[in-house]
Write a protein that holds these residues in place. Structure first.
Motif, mmCIF file in Angstrom:
data_model
loop_
_atom_site.group_PDB
_atom_site.id
_atom_site.type_symbol
_atom_site.label_atom_id
_atom_site.label_comp_id
_atom_site.label_asym_id
_atom_site.label_seq_id
_atom_site.Cartn_x
_atom_site.Cartn_y
_atom_site.Cartn_z
ATOM 1 N N LEU A 156 0.839 -1.200 0.000
ATOM 2 C CA LEU A 156 0.000 0.000 0.000
ATOM 3 C C LEU A 156 0.875 1.252 0.000
ATOM 4 N N GLU A 157 0.738 2.042 -1.034
ATOM 5 C CA GLU A 157 1.492 3.287 -1.145
ATOM 6 C C GLU A 157 0.528 4.449 -1.361
ATOM 7 N N LEU A 158 0.809 5.571 -0.675
ATOM 8 C CA LEU A 158 -0.057 6.744 -0.773
ATOM 9 C C LEU A 158 0.659 7.871 -1.488
ATOM 10 N N THR A 159 -0.093 8.573 -2.316
ATOM 11 C CA THR A 159 0.382 9.811 -2.913
ATOM 12 C C THR A 159 -0.744 10.840 -2.814
ATOM 13 N N VAL A 160 -0.383 12.106 -2.823
ATOM 14 C CA VAL A 160 -1.391 13.172 -2.734
ATOM 15 C C VAL A 160 -1.081 14.244 -3.768
ATOM 16 N N SER A 161 -2.140 14.926 -4.202
ATOM 17 C CA SER A 161 -2.003 16.022 -5.151
ATOM 18 C C SER A 161 -2.546 17.303 -4.538
ATOM 19 N N PHE A 162 -1.930 18.425 -4.919
ATOM 20 C CA PHE A 162 -2.282 19.728 -4.356
ATOM 21 C C PHE A 162 -2.703 20.701 -5.450
ATOM 22 N N GLY A 163 -3.733 21.461 -5.149
ATOM 23 C CA GLY A 163 -4.114 22.592 -5.989
ATOM 24 C C GLY A 163 -4.112 23.848 -5.146
ATOM 25 N N LEU A 164 -3.342 24.853 -5.532
ATOM 26 C CA LEU A 164 -3.189 26.059 -4.715
ATOM 27 C C LEU A 164 -3.694 27.292 -5.451
ATOM 28 N N ALA A 165 -4.250 28.217 -4.665
ATOM 29 C CA ALA A 165 -4.686 29.508 -5.207
ATOM 30 C C ALA A 165 -4.562 30.544 -4.103
ATOM 31 N N ALA A 166 -4.240 31.779 -4.518
ATOM 32 C CA ALA A 166 -4.058 32.866 -3.549
ATOM 33 C C ALA A 166 -5.231 33.835 -3.635
ATOM 34 N N ILE A 167 -5.625 34.344 -2.483
ATOM 35 C CA ILE A 167 -6.700 35.337 -2.441
ATOM 36 C C ILE A 167 -6.111 36.713 -2.737
ATOM 37 N N ARG A 214 -14.429 32.413 -5.245
ATOM 38 C CA ARG A 214 -13.562 32.259 -6.404
ATOM 39 C C ARG A 214 -12.239 31.617 -6.007
ATOM 40 N N LEU A 215 -11.761 31.919 -4.802
ATOM 41 C CA LEU A 215 -10.527 31.301 -4.298
ATOM 42 C C LEU A 215 -10.666 29.785 -4.283
ATOM 43 N N PHE A 216 -11.798 29.311 -3.771
ATOM 44 C CA PHE A 216 -12.020 27.858 -3.695
ATOM 45 C C PHE A 216 -12.124 27.257 -5.098
ATOM 46 N N ILE A 217 -12.825 27.947 -5.982
ATOM 47 C CA ILE A 217 -12.973 27.449 -7.360
ATOM 48 C C ILE A 217 -11.614 27.374 -8.045
ATOM 49 N N ASN A 218 -10.801 28.398 -7.853
ATOM 50 C CA ASN A 218 -9.466 28.411 -8.466
ATOM 51 C C ASN A 218 -8.587 27.286 -7.933
ATOM 52 N N ALA A 219 -8.620 27.076 -6.612
ATOM 53 C CA ALA A 219 -7.812 26.001 -6.018
ATOM 54 C C ALA A 219 -8.297 24.635 -6.501
ATOM 55 N N ASP A 220 -9.618 24.499 -6.645
ATOM 56 C CA ASP A 220 -10.183 23.225 -7.109
ATOM 57 C C ASP A 220 -9.794 22.970 -8.570
ATOM 58 N N HIS A 221 -9.758 24.042 -9.359
ATOM 59 C CA HIS A 221 -9.326 23.900 -10.756
ATOM 60 C C HIS A 221 -7.852 23.486 -10.825
ATOM 61 N N ALA A 222 -7.035 24.086 -9.945
ATOM 62 C CA ALA A 222 -5.614 23.716 -9.911
ATOM 63 C C ALA A 222 -5.446 22.258 -9.482
ATOM 64 N N LEU A 223 -6.282 21.808 -8.566
ATOM 65 C CA LEU A 223 -6.218 20.406 -8.132
ATOM 66 C C LEU A 223 -6.577 19.473 -9.286
ATOM 67 N N TYR A 224 -7.566 19.864 -10.055
ATOM 68 C CA TYR A 224 -7.981 19.059 -11.219
ATOM 69 C C TYR A 224 -6.807 18.856 -12.169
ATOM 70 N N GLU A 225 -6.040 19.914 -12.387
ATOM 71 C CA GLU A 225 -4.869 19.808 -13.252
ATOM 72 C C GLU A 225 -3.794 18.925 -12.627
ATOM 73 N N ALA A 226 -3.634 19.051 -11.275
ATOM 74 C CA ALA A 226 -2.619 18.243 -10.588
ATOM 75 C C ALA A 226 -2.980 16.763 -10.621
ATOM 76 N N LYS A 227 -4.278 16.451 -10.552
ATOM 77 C CA LYS A 227 -4.720 15.053 -10.528
ATOM 78 C C LYS A 227 -4.451 14.355 -11.855
ATOM 79 N N LYS A 228 -4.292 15.131 -12.936
ATOM 80 C CA LYS A 228 -4.003 14.522 -14.227
ATOM 81 C C LYS A 228 -2.649 13.827 -14.200
ATOM 82 N N VAL A 229 -1.742 14.379 -13.381
ATOM 83 C CA VAL A 229 -0.395 13.809 -13.292
ATOM 84 C C VAL A 229 -0.279 12.908 -12.068
#
Length: 380
Positions: A338-349, A357-372
């Motif tokens: 069992l191995e764990l990895t995590v992805s991060f999406g960051l946005a600044a207010i 909008r901050l939450f939406i931006n961070a969620d969009h960044a996470l979506y891009e991070a999850k691709k990798v």
């Protein structure tokens, strides 16, 4: 917001309440001091008025010089010295507030004693001692009130039995009426002192009950904002914190990171939900290590959020990489594969971006991070 346990939370609240009580005591101490000043000034003005009246009447039984020296200059001079001492103590930074409370209370009694000794021909003046005792009730301190009451009663007895300052004074041993008035005054003062002690007792009980009720309310509030499984803040707490950030403009930089455990559904399907829960708990433990200027939240399922305060984006990315490394190194002895990895999406207010909008931006960044997967993406 920060991750603190129940005992620490209670201690912080109790210290906060005690700090507020100290502020109230400090304000009352100032009033206590000013009351002593007013008492001395009023006594001085009354003495001047009485002196002028007696001089212009046939009631003066001594010389004018002797009268003013005995009933005005000497007693008022001593009391003004006491006021000067009061002022020095109240303004000094070398004395604690507790010391100042004791000192101001005793000096008030000393001022009363001077008035007793000079004017104890008038039995009613002894009731001024009740003022000295009453002014200490707000401190809710048995020792301060008890000491003030005891010294007031002792000074009253000494003044009556051993000091013959006023030539018109009739000894209590020469007049039954005078003796009875003295006893009534003494008993009244003792009774008043006991009543003050009882008031303090109930006041302290009321304060303790109020503190306990507020602690319970704080605990309930804490429970409502905590995620039961991981022990970090929940979605409701995140929404409240973001609203607070939005409603309280400041120069502090805020960055929101949304974190997702990669392939978490696959972990649940392969290893079971109890292992999935264990992964969430272990991941939350890592997030708790970063408690300085960072608050972690469990948003739901395997999704977590980190709110950074006063940190640059580059530093936030470094912290996220450290968290990734620690997650990658997590070892489950019973499940070595069992191995764990995590992805991060960051946005600044910013001024142009609200918290929604901050939450939406961070969620969009996470979506891009999850691709990798096992990556960090910053919204730009």
């Amino acid at each position: 917001m920060s991750n603190i346990n129940k005992e620490d939370s209670d201690d912080i609240y109790i210290r906060t309440v005690q700090k507020e009580y100290t502020k109230i005591d400090g304000k009352w101490l100032q009033l206590h001091y000013k009351t002593a000043v007013v008492l001395v000034i009023v006594a001085f003005l009354v003495e001047v008025s009485m002196g002028i009246f007696l001089i212009n009447s046939d009631m003066l039984r001594t010389t004018v010089h002797r009268f003013f020296l005995k009933y005005l200059i000497f007693p008022s001079g001593i009391n003004f010295i006491f006021i000067a001492l009061n002022m020095f103590i109240i303004k000094s930074k070398i004395f604690s507030q507790t010391f100042k409370i004791y000192a101001i209370s005793i000096i008030f009694v000393c001022i009363n004693f001077v008035l007793f000794a000079v004017h104890n021909a008038f039995i009613a003046i002894y009731y001024i001692a009740a003022i000295a005792i009453m002014l200490t009730i707000i401190y809710a301190n048995y020792y301060v009130t008890g000491m003030t009451a005891l010294t007031s009663i002792v000074s009253m007895v000494i003044s009556e039995l051993f000091i013959q300052w006023d030539g018109d004074k009739i000894s209590i041993f020469q007049s039954t009426l005078r003796f009875s008035e003295f006893l009534i005054s003494l008993i009244s003062l003792i009774t008043f002192s006991i009543a003050c002690m009882i008031i303090i007792r109930f006041e302290r009980k009321k304060n303790s009950a109020s503190i306990q009720k507020e602690i319970e309310r704080q605990q309930l509030q804490q429970i409502l904002h905590m995620d039961e499984m991981t022990g970090i803040y929940n979605r409701k707490a995140l929404h409240n914190e973001l609203k607070h950030v939005e409603d309280t403009p400041s120069d502090t930089q805020h960055i929101l990171a949304i974190v997702d455990i990669d392939r978490f559904k696959s972990i649940n399907d392969t290893w079971g939900h109890h292992i999935g829960d264990r992964c969430l708990i272990e991941f939350a433990k890592i997030l708790k290590e970063y408690h300085t200027n960072i608050t972690p939240f469990r948003y739901g399922g395997d999704e977590f959020c980190l709110l950074f305060r006063g940190i640059r984006m580059a530093d936030a990315e470094i912290i996220c990489r450290e968290i990734q490394d620690k997650v990658n190194n997590l070892a489950f002895k019973d499940y070595p594969k069992l191995e764990l990895t995590v992805s991060f999406g960051l946005a600044a207010i910013s001024d142009q971006i609200d918290t929604v909008r901050l939450f939406i931006n961070a969620d969009h960044a996470l979506y891009e991070a999850k691709k990798v997967r096992n990556s960090i993406c910053v919204f730009k």
